[in-house]
Design a protein around this motif. Structure first.
Motif, PDB file in Angstrom:
ATOM      1  N   ILE A  42       0.840  -1.205   0.000  1.00  0.00           N
ATOM      2  CA  ILE A  42       0.000   0.000   0.000  1.00  0.00           C
ATOM      3  C   ILE A  42       0.876   1.257   0.000  1.00  0.00           C
ATOM      4  CG2 ILE A  42      -1.652   1.338   1.368  1.00  0.00           C
ATOM      5  CD1 ILE A  42      -2.854  -1.413   2.210  1.00  0.00           C
ATOM      6  N   ILE A  43       1.913   1.271   0.813  1.00  0.00           N
ATOM      7  CA  ILE A  43       2.817   2.430   0.861  1.00  0.00           C
ATOM      8  C   ILE A  43       3.519   2.617  -0.479  1.00  0.00           C
ATOM      9  CG2 ILE A  43       4.941   3.312   1.908  1.00  0.00           C
ATOM     10  CD1 ILE A  43       3.918   2.009   4.564  1.00  0.00           C
ATOM     11  N   ALA A  44       4.014   1.531  -1.076  1.00  0.00           N
ATOM     12  CA  ALA A  44       4.702   1.621  -2.365  1.00  0.00           C
ATOM     13  C   ALA A  44       3.779   2.179  -3.444  1.00  0.00           C
ATOM     14  CB  ALA A  44       5.233   0.247  -2.773  1.00  0.00           C
ATOM     15  N   THR A  45       2.534   1.739  -3.459  1.00  0.00           N
ATOM     16  CA  THR A  45       1.586   2.234  -4.458  1.00  0.00           C
ATOM     17  C   THR A  45       1.313   3.716  -4.237  1.00  0.00           C
ATOM     18  OG1 THR A  45       0.581   0.063  -4.627  1.00  0.00           O
ATOM     19  CG2 THR A  45      -0.717   1.923  -5.431  1.00  0.00           C
ATOM     20  N   GLY A  46       1.127   4.110  -2.996  1.00  0.00           N
ATOM     21  CA  GLY A  46       0.906   5.528  -2.696  1.00  0.00           C
ATOM     22  C   GLY A  46       2.064   6.389  -3.162  1.00  0.00           C
ATOM     23  N   LEU A  47       3.279   5.943  -2.904  1.00  0.00           N
ATOM     24  CA  LEU A  47       4.455   6.699  -3.339  1.00  0.00           C
ATOM     25  C   LEU A  47       4.541   6.767  -4.857  1.00  0.00           C
ATOM     26  CD1 LEU A  47       7.108   5.427  -0.751  1.00  0.00           C
ATOM     27  CD2 LEU A  47       5.967   7.662  -0.811  1.00  0.00           C
ATOM     28  N   ARG A  48       4.184   5.685  -5.522  1.00  0.00           N
ATOM     29  CA  ARG A  48       4.223   5.660  -6.984  1.00  0.00           C
ATOM     30  C   ARG A  48       3.194   6.607  -7.592  1.00  0.00           C
ATOM     31  NH1 ARG A  48       3.918  -0.230  -8.869  1.00  0.00           N
ATOM     32  NH2 ARG A  48       5.997  -0.620  -8.130  1.00  0.00           N
ATOM     33  N   LEU A  49       2.082   6.785  -6.913  1.00  0.00           N
ATOM     34  CA  LEU A  49       1.004   7.613  -7.458  1.00  0.00           C
ATOM     35  C   LEU A  49       1.121   9.092  -7.097  1.00  0.00           C
ATOM     36  CD1 LEU A  49      -2.004   5.199  -6.916  1.00  0.00           C
ATOM     37  CD2 LEU A  49      -0.879   5.774  -9.066  1.00  0.00           C
ATOM     38  N   ILE A  50       2.099   9.458  -6.298  1.00  0.00           N
ATOM     39  CA  ILE A  50       2.262  10.861  -5.923  1.00  0.00           C
ATOM     40  C   ILE A  50       2.448  11.746  -7.148  1.00  0.00           C
ATOM     41  CG2 ILE A  50       3.886  12.483  -4.833  1.00  0.00           C
ATOM     42  CD1 ILE A  50       4.049  10.606  -2.476  1.00  0.00           C
ATOM     43  N   SER A  51       3.116  11.242  -8.173  1.00  0.00           N
ATOM     44  CA  SER A  51       3.340  12.065  -9.369  1.00  0.00           C
ATOM     45  C   SER A  51       2.027  12.469 -10.028  1.00  0.00           C
ATOM     46  CB  SER A  51       4.220  11.317 -10.371  1.00  0.00           C
ATOM     47  OG  SER A  51       3.553  10.167 -10.854  1.00  0.00           O
ATOM     48  N   ALA A  52       0.968  11.702  -9.845  1.00  0.00           N
ATOM     49  CA  ALA A  52      -0.336  12.054 -10.421  1.00  0.00           C
ATOM     50  C   ALA A  52      -0.882  13.335  -9.802  1.00  0.00           C
ATOM     51  CB  ALA A  52      -1.322  10.915 -10.237  1.00  0.00           C
ATOM     52  N   LEU A  53      -0.402  13.695  -8.622  1.00  0.00           N
ATOM     53  CA  LEU A  53      -0.876  14.916  -7.966  1.00  0.00           C
ATOM     54  C   LEU A  53      -0.301  16.183  -8.592  1.00  0.00           C
ATOM     55  CD1 LEU A  53      -0.741  13.802  -4.221  1.00  0.00           C
ATOM     56  CD2 LEU A  53      -2.726  13.899  -5.742  1.00  0.00           C
ATOM     57  N   ASP A  54       0.687  16.040  -9.480  1.00  0.00           N
ATOM     58  CA  ASP A  54       1.253  17.207 -10.162  1.00  0.00           C
ATOM     59  C   ASP A  54       0.180  17.955 -10.949  1.00  0.00           C
ATOM     60  OD1 ASP A  54       3.776  16.645  -9.176  1.00  0.00           O
ATOM     61  OD2 ASP A  54       4.394  15.528 -10.972  1.00  0.00           O
ATOM     62  N   GLN A  55      -0.808  17.239 -11.459  1.00  0.00           N
ATOM     63  CA  GLN A  55      -1.876  17.836 -12.270  1.00  0.00           C
ATOM     64  C   GLN A  55      -3.134  18.130 -11.456  1.00  0.00           C
ATOM     65  OE1 GLN A  55      -1.038  18.583 -15.393  1.00  0.00           O
ATOM     66  NE2 GLN A  55       0.939  17.663 -14.930  1.00  0.00           N
ATOM     67  N   HIS A  56      -3.099  17.904 -10.154  1.00  0.00           N
ATOM     68  CA  HIS A  56      -4.289  18.090  -9.324  1.00  0.00           C
ATOM     69  C   HIS A  56      -4.664  19.566  -9.249  1.00  0.00           C
ATOM     70  CE1 HIS A  56      -7.021  17.894  -5.900  1.00  0.00           C
ATOM     71  NE2 HIS A  56      -7.113  16.595  -6.170  1.00  0.00           N
ATOM     72  N   PRO A  57      -5.963  19.898  -9.339  1.00  0.00           N
ATOM     73  CA  PRO A  57      -6.391  21.298  -9.304  1.00  0.00           C
ATOM     74  C   PRO A  57      -5.994  22.051  -8.029  1.00  0.00           C
ATOM     75  CG  PRO A  57      -8.198  19.888 -10.009  1.00  0.00           C
ATOM     76  CD  PRO A  57      -7.071  18.986  -9.595  1.00  0.00           C
ATOM     77  N   LEU A  58      -5.836  21.362  -6.910  1.00  0.00           N
ATOM     78  CA  LEU A  58      -5.444  22.038  -5.677  1.00  0.00           C
ATOM     79  C   LEU A  58      -3.935  22.220  -5.579  1.00  0.00           C
ATOM     80  CD1 LEU A  58      -7.791  20.336  -3.051  1.00  0.00           C
ATOM     81  CD2 LEU A  58      -8.087  22.521  -4.225  1.00  0.00           C
ATOM     82  N   GLY A  59      -3.197  21.545  -6.435  1.00  0.00           N
ATOM     83  CA  GLY A  59      -1.739  21.585  -6.365  1.00  0.00           C
ATOM     84  C   GLY A  59      -1.216  20.466  -5.478  1.00  0.00           C
ATOM     85  N   LYS A  60      -0.025  20.040  -5.771  1.00  0.00           N
ATOM     86  CA  LYS A  60       0.555  18.904  -5.058  1.00  0.00           C
ATOM     87  C   LYS A  60       0.714  19.149  -3.553  1.00  0.00           C
ATOM     88  CE  LYS A  60       4.188  15.540  -5.889  1.00  0.00           C
ATOM     89  NZ  LYS A  60       5.293  15.225  -6.800  1.00  0.00           N
ATOM     90  N   PRO A  61       1.209  20.317  -3.117  1.00  0.00           N
ATOM     91  CA  PRO A  61       1.370  20.514  -1.662  1.00  0.00           C
ATOM     92  C   PRO A  61       0.057  20.434  -0.890  1.00  0.00           C
ATOM     93  CG  PRO A  61       2.658  22.150  -2.869  1.00  0.00           C
ATOM     94  CD  PRO A  61       1.803  21.431  -3.878  1.00  0.00           C
ATOM     95  N   VAL A  62      -0.993  21.038  -1.425  1.00  0.00           N
ATOM     96  CA  VAL A  62      -2.295  21.003  -0.737  1.00  0.00           C
ATOM     97  C   VAL A  62      -2.843  19.576  -0.727  1.00  0.00           C
ATOM     98  CG1 VAL A  62      -4.688  21.811  -0.799  1.00  0.00           C
ATOM     99  CG2 VAL A  62      -2.823  23.413  -1.230  1.00  0.00           C
ATOM    100  N   ALA A  63      -2.748  18.881  -1.866  1.00  0.00           N
ATOM    101  CA  ALA A  63      -3.242  17.498  -1.942  1.00  0.00           C
ATOM    102  C   ALA A  63      -2.494  16.604  -0.957  1.00  0.00           C
ATOM    103  CB  ALA A  63      -3.109  16.970  -3.363  1.00  0.00           C
ATOM    104  N   LEU A  64      -1.179  16.769  -0.862  1.00  0.00           N
ATOM    105  CA  LEU A  64      -0.403  15.979   0.106  1.00  0.00           C
ATOM    106  C   LEU A  64      -0.769  16.356   1.537  1.00  0.00           C
ATOM    107  CD1 LEU A  64       3.104  15.878  -1.617  1.00  0.00           C
ATOM    108  CD2 LEU A  64       1.498  13.979  -1.322  1.00  0.00           C
TER     109      LEU A  64
END
Length: 190
Positions: free
Chosen positions: A131-153
């Motif tokens: 689960i942790i590995a998948t979460g880390l792998r998917l962090i790059s998808a937050l680059d396009q998130h409307p709230l921005g990566k820092p807010v999403a994280l």
């Protein structure tokens, strides 16, 4: 986004391909299918982009029932409508159900052995790692998130703290954080 709107996108060739793909995915998912689903659907088959996978996974998580079952039905429906949802579900459940029933019979015979209990405890650690590995792998998808990566994280961290540290049931956390983010994103996208 609909699958037909991207003409060159790889997609399941048929309902049989969909069934076999989800059967194969399910058979690889010992301890959890999320990491395997992300690798197979996004990286190998390229049926979804990382961003689409995160969006579909988010929808699958807020629906009642097992998340990965919801996800397979969403993906099946994306390409073949209701028939695709049913076929993907059948692929995800048929062979694993037979195997689990057989394992249950074997487990009933050997459940009292300390080695069996130790093996099951070890699998819990493996599942957490997946689960942790998948979460880390998917962090790059937050680059396009409307709230921005820092807010999403930040929202992800708040959710982790609420559920993991303070043990607040997800039933309460989801409407507050999820609903708040939904409103925030809707306002940003206007």
């Amino acid at each position: 986004m609909n699958a037909e709107s991207v003409p060159d996108r790889p997609r399941p060739a048929s309902l049989t391909d969909l069934f076999l793909s989800f059967t194969w995915l399910a058979l690889q998912g010992f301890g959890g299918v999320l990491a395997v689903a992300q690798r197979e659907i996004v990286e190998k088959k390229r049926w979804l982009t990382p961003e689409e996978f995160v969006e579909e996974w988010a929808v699958a998580q807020i629906m009642p029932g097992p998340n990965v079952i919801n996800l397979c039905m969403i993906i099946g429906s994306r390409y073949f409508g209701v028939r695709g949802a049913v076929v993907a579900l059948a692929g995800m459940l048929t062979i694993p159900l037979i195997l689990v029933l057989l394992l249950a019979v074997v487990y009933a015979q050997y459940a009292g052995h300390p080695q069996v209990a130790a093996a099951l405890r070890g699998m819990g650690a493996v599942t957490a790692g997946l689960i942790i590995a998948t979460g880390l792998r998917l962090i790059s998808a937050l680059d396009q998130h409307p709230l921005g990566k820092p807010v999403a994280l930040g929202v992800a961290a708040l959710c982790f703290i609420a559920v993991g540290v303070f043990r607040i049931p997800l039933f309460y956390v989801l409407p507050v954080l999820g609903g708040g983010c939904w409103i925030w994103v809707a306002r940003r996208l206007r």
